[in-house]
Design a protein around this motif. Structure first.
Motif, mmCIF file in Angstrom:
data_model
loop_
_atom_site.group_PDB
_atom_site.id
_atom_site.type_symbol
_atom_site.label_atom_id
_atom_site.label_comp_id
_atom_site.label_asym_id
_atom_site.label_seq_id
_atom_site.Cartn_x
_atom_site.Cartn_y
_atom_site.Cartn_z
ATOM 1 N N ARG A 16 23.294 -18.147 2.139
ATOM 2 C CA ARG A 16 23.437 -19.527 2.274
ATOM 3 C C ARG A 16 23.541 -19.896 0.802
ATOM 4 O O ARG A 16 23.187 -19.420 -0.264
ATOM 5 C CB ARG A 16 22.194 -20.054 2.962
ATOM 6 C CG ARG A 16 21.806 -19.776 4.539
ATOM 7 C CD ARG A 16 20.630 -20.266 5.127
ATOM 8 N NE ARG A 16 20.472 -19.827 6.334
ATOM 9 C CZ ARG A 16 21.108 -20.525 7.475
ATOM 10 N NH1 ARG A 16 21.684 -21.565 7.528
ATOM 11 N NH2 ARG A 16 20.779 -19.990 8.866
ATOM 12 N N PRO A 17 24.019 -21.421 0.839
ATOM 13 C CA PRO A 17 23.943 -21.981 -0.466
ATOM 14 C C PRO A 17 22.978 -22.548 -0.774
ATOM 15 O O PRO A 17 21.884 -22.513 -0.051
ATOM 16 C CB PRO A 17 25.072 -23.443 -0.193
ATOM 17 C CG PRO A 17 24.836 -23.481 1.301
ATOM 18 C CD PRO A 17 24.727 -21.959 1.790
ATOM 19 N N LEU A 18 22.633 -22.710 -1.996
ATOM 20 C CA LEU A 18 21.390 -23.169 -2.705
ATOM 21 C C LEU A 18 21.396 -24.922 -3.179
ATOM 22 O O LEU A 18 22.426 -24.976 -3.850
ATOM 23 C CB LEU A 18 20.858 -22.262 -3.892
ATOM 24 C CG LEU A 18 19.644 -22.831 -4.600
ATOM 25 C CD1 LEU A 18 18.374 -22.698 -3.657
ATOM 26 C CD2 LEU A 18 19.487 -22.042 -5.933
ATOM 27 N N ARG A 19 20.574 -25.614 -2.914
ATOM 28 C CA ARG A 19 20.579 -27.011 -3.505
ATOM 29 C C ARG A 19 19.505 -27.277 -4.123
ATOM 30 O O ARG A 19 18.233 -26.947 -3.960
ATOM 31 C CB ARG A 19 20.735 -27.860 -2.327
ATOM 32 C CG ARG A 19 20.815 -29.398 -2.483
ATOM 33 C CD ARG A 19 20.984 -30.236 -1.223
ATOM 34 N NE ARG A 19 20.407 -31.649 -1.386
ATOM 35 C CZ ARG A 19 21.070 -32.734 -2.006
ATOM 36 N NH1 ARG A 19 22.413 -32.197 -2.285
ATOM 37 N NH2 ARG A 19 20.917 -33.657 -1.921
ATOM 38 N N VAL A 20 19.607 -27.667 -5.413
ATOM 39 C CA VAL A 20 18.421 -28.039 -6.432
ATOM 40 C C VAL A 20 18.416 -29.594 -6.491
ATOM 41 O O VAL A 20 19.442 -30.467 -6.712
ATOM 42 C CB VAL A 20 19.054 -27.486 -7.939
ATOM 43 C CG1 VAL A 20 17.885 -27.976 -8.865
ATOM 44 C CG2 VAL A 20 19.115 -25.709 -7.783
ATOM 45 N N VAL A 21 17.013 -30.001 -6.166
ATOM 46 C CA VAL A 21 16.852 -31.400 -6.125
ATOM 47 C C VAL A 21 15.674 -31.932 -6.962
ATOM 48 O O VAL A 21 14.599 -31.290 -7.324
ATOM 49 C CB VAL A 21 16.465 -31.845 -4.612
ATOM 50 C CG1 VAL A 21 15.981 -33.299 -4.478
ATOM 51 C CG2 VAL A 21 17.596 -31.594 -3.597
ATOM 52 N N HIS A 22 16.013 -32.883 -7.974
ATOM 53 C CA HIS A 22 15.000 -33.408 -8.635
ATOM 54 C C HIS A 22 14.687 -34.983 -7.927
ATOM 55 O O HIS A 22 15.697 -35.697 -8.159
ATOM 56 C CB HIS A 22 15.600 -33.593 -10.219
ATOM 57 C CG HIS A 22 14.416 -34.267 -10.998
ATOM 58 N ND1 HIS A 22 13.341 -33.865 -11.503
ATOM 59 C CD2 HIS A 22 14.489 -35.760 -11.266
ATOM 60 C CE1 HIS A 22 12.573 -34.806 -12.030
ATOM 61 N NE2 HIS A 22 13.503 -35.809 -12.323
#
Length: 296
Positions: free
Chosen positions: A35-41
């Motif tokens: 799966r893709p990875l989503r980085v959130v701040h």
């Protein structure tokens, strides 16, 4: 080939060392799940009216907004080092961390958080955002604690509740994915009421009670063992505090899985007493699984 299919693994970052540890784990989890990875701040400063740009005469790249962007860029770079085959994207989203991560959980396959972060509460055993998100997320939450390891079993707490059944199913799938054995653990002290109006006897046959607990544990695992014949299964019935038993088992586990809440008089809490205690004290990464009908 870049992985870009299905709901993403989402990881929250805040510039702390614990968050970067979470990014590395999240990248490996995304690769394993394809799966893709989503980085959130979560960028809270606009809510406070704080100036976001660089002060007059400050060097290029100064200012809170630029700093937030650097947190995400650094995390994406680290994730790409760990899992170059995974598509990694990032976002800086205005708002407080807890509601933003809960909103992300609506479309995520897995939410990954560090056990604590920056700010005035960084010295606590567990960050307040992690506790709140674990209690309300709409997907499983992986909290990165201790040193991730490739050996050891996937340990799952079993108590017969609906949340426990969800946790057992997740644990079997995870053990199969990791090529790891599964250890189902059920702990007990004495019989306790599980619903209003329950009447308990004054005298117990503890041997008989233990035998019934053993049967219940075996039955809770049997159906999933048939669905995952590749997973070696052990089960362990322990007389003791469930939280303490699971924390002890976490010392040799590569992952511990618990339901967000279970049976007993505290089962109505958003985050049950056992899962809350394990969240604070586990020696390994921990996944908290909520029953989908009760996620809120």
């Amino acid at each position: 080939m870049t992985i870009n299919t299905g709901a993403p693994v989402v990881v929250g970052v805040d510039g702390s060392a614990a968050a970067l540890d979470a990014v590395r784990v999240a990248a490996r989890e995304a690769a394993a799940r394809r799966r893709p990875l989503r980085v959130v701040h979560a960028f809270i400063w606009p809510l406070t009216g704080t100036p976001l740009g660089a002060a007059e005469g400050a060097p290029a790249g100064a200012g809170l907004r630029n700093q937030a962007e650097r947190y995400v860029t650094e995390a994406i770079t680290e994730a790409t080092k760990v899992a170059p085959e995974v598509l990694v994207t990032g976002a800086v989203i205005d708002g407080a961390a807890t509601p933003i991560m809960l909103d992300e959980s609506r479309q995520a396959a897995l939410l990954v958080l560090g056990h604590r972060g920056l700010g005035g509460f960084a010295g606590l055993l567990i960050g307040s955002v992690t506790v709140q998100v674990s209690a309300h997320a709409l997907c499983p939450v992986l909290v990165v604690r201790g040193e991730p390891r490739a050996d050891g079993p996937v340990v799952v707490g079993v108590d017969g509740s609906e949340c426990s059944t969800e946790a057992v199913e997740f644990a079997f799938a995870e053990a199969s994915r990791r090529g790891a054995p599964l250890l189902g653990v059920r702990a007990w002290l004495f019989p306790s009421p599980v619903g209003p109006g329950d009447v308990l006897p004054l005298v117990y046959d503890l041997d008989e009670f233990a035998a019934e607990e053993e049967r219940s544990l075996a039955e809770s695992l049997a159906g999933f063992a048939e669905r995952y014949p590749d997973v070696p299964v052990q089960h362990r019935l322990v007389r003791g505090s469930p939280a303490r038993v699971l924390v002890d088992e976490s010392k040799s586990a590569q992952l511990v899985v618990v339901g967000a809440r279970g049976r007993g008089p505290l089962s109505g809490l958003l985050l049950g007493s056992v899962s809350h205690a394990v969240l604070h004290h586990a020696h390994s990464p921990l996944v908290i699984v909520r029953h989908p009908e009760r996620a809120a």
